[in-house]
Design a protein around this motif. Structure first.
Motif, PDB file in Angstrom:
ATOM      1  N   GLU A   1      55.357  44.194  10.923  1.00  0.00           N
ATOM      2  CA  GLU A   1      56.560  44.074  10.084  1.00  0.00           C
ATOM      3  C   GLU A   1      57.254  45.424   9.938  1.00  0.00           C
ATOM      4  O   GLU A   1      58.484  45.509  10.004  1.00  0.00           O
ATOM      5  CB  GLU A   1      56.188  43.538   8.696  1.00  0.00           C
ATOM      6  CG  GLU A   1      55.674  42.114   8.694  1.00  0.00           C
ATOM      7  CD  GLU A   1      55.038  41.727   7.369  1.00  0.00           C
ATOM      8  OE1 GLU A   1      55.225  40.556   6.976  1.00  0.00           O
ATOM      9  OE2 GLU A   1      54.373  42.571   6.730  1.00  0.00           O
ATOM     10  N   LEU A   2      56.474  46.468   9.718  1.00  0.00           N
ATOM     11  CA  LEU A   2      57.033  47.809   9.567  1.00  0.00           C
ATOM     12  C   LEU A   2      57.749  48.239  10.839  1.00  0.00           C
ATOM     13  O   LEU A   2      58.881  48.740  10.794  1.00  0.00           O
ATOM     14  CB  LEU A   2      55.925  48.806   9.208  1.00  0.00           C
ATOM     15  CG  LEU A   2      56.343  50.260   9.040  1.00  0.00           C
ATOM     16  CD1 LEU A   2      57.345  50.418   7.904  1.00  0.00           C
ATOM     17  CD2 LEU A   2      55.116  51.123   8.786  1.00  0.00           C
ATOM     18  N   ALA A   3      57.105  48.023  11.966  1.00  0.00           N
ATOM     19  CA  ALA A   3      57.702  48.403  13.247  1.00  0.00           C
ATOM     20  C   ALA A   3      59.030  47.685  13.463  1.00  0.00           C
ATOM     21  O   ALA A   3      60.021  48.309  13.882  1.00  0.00           O
ATOM     22  CB  ALA A   3      56.731  48.103  14.385  1.00  0.00           C
ATOM     23  N   ALA A   4      59.064  46.393  13.174  1.00  0.00           N
ATOM     24  CA  ALA A   4      60.306  45.628  13.341  1.00  0.00           C
ATOM     25  C   ALA A   4      61.396  46.164  12.415  1.00  0.00           C
ATOM     26  O   ALA A   4      62.562  46.275  12.811  1.00  0.00           O
ATOM     27  CB  ALA A   4      60.048  44.149  13.066  1.00  0.00           C
ATOM     28  N   GLU A   5      61.021  46.520  11.194  1.00  0.00           N
ATOM     29  CA  GLU A   5      62.018  46.999  10.236  1.00  0.00           C
ATOM     30  C   GLU A   5      62.615  48.347  10.633  1.00  0.00           C
ATOM     31  O   GLU A   5      63.787  48.600  10.403  1.00  0.00           O
ATOM     32  CB  GLU A   5      61.415  47.101   8.837  1.00  0.00           C
ATOM     33  CG  GLU A   5      62.441  47.510   7.808  1.00  0.00           C
ATOM     34  CD  GLU A   5      62.028  47.215   6.388  1.00  0.00           C
ATOM     35  OE1 GLU A   5      62.494  47.951   5.514  1.00  0.00           O
ATOM     36  OE2 GLU A   5      61.277  46.255   6.159  1.00  0.00           O
ATOM     37  N   VAL A   6      61.797  49.205  11.245  1.00  0.00           N
ATOM     38  CA  VAL A   6      62.297  50.543  11.588  1.00  0.00           C
ATOM     39  C   VAL A   6      62.766  50.654  13.034  1.00  0.00           C
ATOM     40  O   VAL A   6      63.240  51.703  13.459  1.00  0.00           O
ATOM     41  CB  VAL A   6      61.255  51.642  11.276  1.00  0.00           C
ATOM     42  CG1 VAL A   6      60.874  51.615   9.810  1.00  0.00           C
ATOM     43  CG2 VAL A   6      60.034  51.545  12.160  1.00  0.00           C
ATOM     44  N   GLY A   7      62.618  49.574  13.811  1.00  0.00           N
ATOM     45  CA  GLY A   7      63.135  49.559  15.169  1.00  0.00           C
ATOM     46  C   GLY A   7      62.223  50.190  16.209  1.00  0.00           C
ATOM     47  O   GLY A   7      62.694  50.805  17.165  1.00  0.00           O
ATOM     48  N   LEU A   8      60.918  50.027  16.030  1.00  0.00           N
ATOM     49  CA  LEU A   8      59.942  50.527  16.989  1.00  0.00           C
ATOM     50  C   LEU A   8      59.015  49.404  17.404  1.00  0.00           C
ATOM     51  O   LEU A   8      58.945  48.372  16.750  1.00  0.00           O
ATOM     52  CB  LEU A   8      59.080  51.639  16.360  1.00  0.00           C
ATOM     53  CG  LEU A   8      59.698  52.981  16.064  1.00  0.00           C
ATOM     54  CD1 LEU A   8      58.695  53.862  15.328  1.00  0.00           C
ATOM     55  CD2 LEU A   8      60.158  53.666  17.344  1.00  0.00           C
ATOM     56  N   SER A   9      58.259  49.639  18.457  1.00  0.00           N
ATOM     57  CA  SER A   9      57.161  48.722  18.758  1.00  0.00           C
ATOM     58  C   SER A   9      55.966  49.149  17.910  1.00  0.00           C
ATOM     59  O   SER A   9      55.921  50.277  17.409  1.00  0.00           O
ATOM     60  CB  SER A   9      56.849  48.726  20.257  1.00  0.00           C
ATOM     61  OG  SER A   9      56.440  50.013  20.653  1.00  0.00           O
ATOM     62  N   PRO A  10      54.987  48.269  17.728  1.00  0.00           N
ATOM     63  CA  PRO A  10      53.875  48.556  16.813  1.00  0.00           C
ATOM     64  C   PRO A  10      53.070  49.826  17.128  1.00  0.00           C
ATOM     65  O   PRO A  10      52.714  50.567  16.223  1.00  0.00           O
ATOM     66  CB  PRO A  10      53.002  47.300  16.906  1.00  0.00           C
ATOM     67  CG  PRO A  10      53.971  46.211  17.234  1.00  0.00           C
ATOM     68  CD  PRO A  10      54.961  46.859  18.164  1.00  0.00           C
ATOM     69  N   THR A  11      52.794  50.096  18.412  1.00  0.00           N
ATOM     70  CA  THR A  11      51.942  51.251  18.729  1.00  0.00           C
ATOM     71  C   THR A  11      52.596  52.586  18.354  1.00  0.00           C
ATOM     72  O   THR A  11      51.972  53.398  17.667  1.00  0.00           O
ATOM     73  CB  THR A  11      51.527  51.225  20.220  1.00  0.00           C
ATOM     74  OG1 THR A  11      50.814  50.013  20.467  1.00  0.00           O
ATOM     75  CG2 THR A  11      50.643  52.418  20.560  1.00  0.00           C
ATOM     76  N   PRO A  12      53.847  52.852  18.747  1.00  0.00           N
ATOM     77  CA  PRO A  12      54.462  54.108  18.312  1.00  0.00           C
ATOM     78  C   PRO A  12      54.644  54.171  16.792  1.00  0.00           C
ATOM     79  O   PRO A  12      54.530  55.240  16.187  1.00  0.00           O
ATOM     80  CB  PRO A  12      55.813  54.138  19.018  1.00  0.00           C
ATOM     81  CG  PRO A  12      55.792  53.088  20.049  1.00  0.00           C
ATOM     82  CD  PRO A  12      54.680  52.141  19.715  1.00  0.00           C
TER      83      PRO A  12
END
Length: 151
Positions: free
Chosen positions: A22-33
């Protein structure tokens, strides 16, 4: 710290329980980075921990009291001794070393006036090195923020 780090901090302050996905989607990254950035923010101390915000009144501690403390001396040793003493008091929610005529400002929580009186007499007034205490009771909280501006 760049704009993405700031977005991560803003999102987590708003909801510290969100998943890395969810965090990655909100900030515009993929989960690993995103997870790597989060680990770096934690390692660097920008994120100091996670916890639940509990309603003070519903917990049975609706009274907030601001206590000004003036110490007998303002030496490093006296301030350190006072700090060690009040760290043991779970009713002290905040304790700040201040400038001006009073040395310390604390926010103390209590169930009621009698509860605060017991705290004063049995705990705070027994701390060595205090010259004077002044208390003010909060009638209501007008603003309480838990999210720091990350600009």
């Amino acid at each position: 710290m760049d704009a993405i780090d700031r977005r991560i901090l803003t999102a987590l302050q708003r909801d510290g329980r969100m998943s890395i996905t969810e965090l990655a989607a909100e900030v515009g990254l993929s989960p690993t980075p995103c997870a790597r950035r989060l680990a770096r923010l934690e390692r660097d101390g920008l994120i100091q921990g996670y916890g639940a915000r509990v309603d003070q009144a519903q917990l049975g501690l609706p009274v907030s009291v601001f206590v000004w403390v003036e110490l007998e001396t303002q030496t490093r040793e006296a301030i350190d001794a006072f700090e060690r003493a009040v760290r043991a008091f779970d009713r002290v929610m905040e304790c700040h070393l201040m400038t001006g005529s009073r040395d310390i400002l604390m926010r103390v929580v209590a169930a009621d006036l009698s509860d605060f009186d017991r705290f004063l007499e049995e705990r705070l007034m027994r701390v060595p090195g205090i010259r004077s205490l002044r208390s003010s009771f909060a009638l209501r909280t007008m603003v309480r923020r838990h999210v720091l501006p990350v600009s």
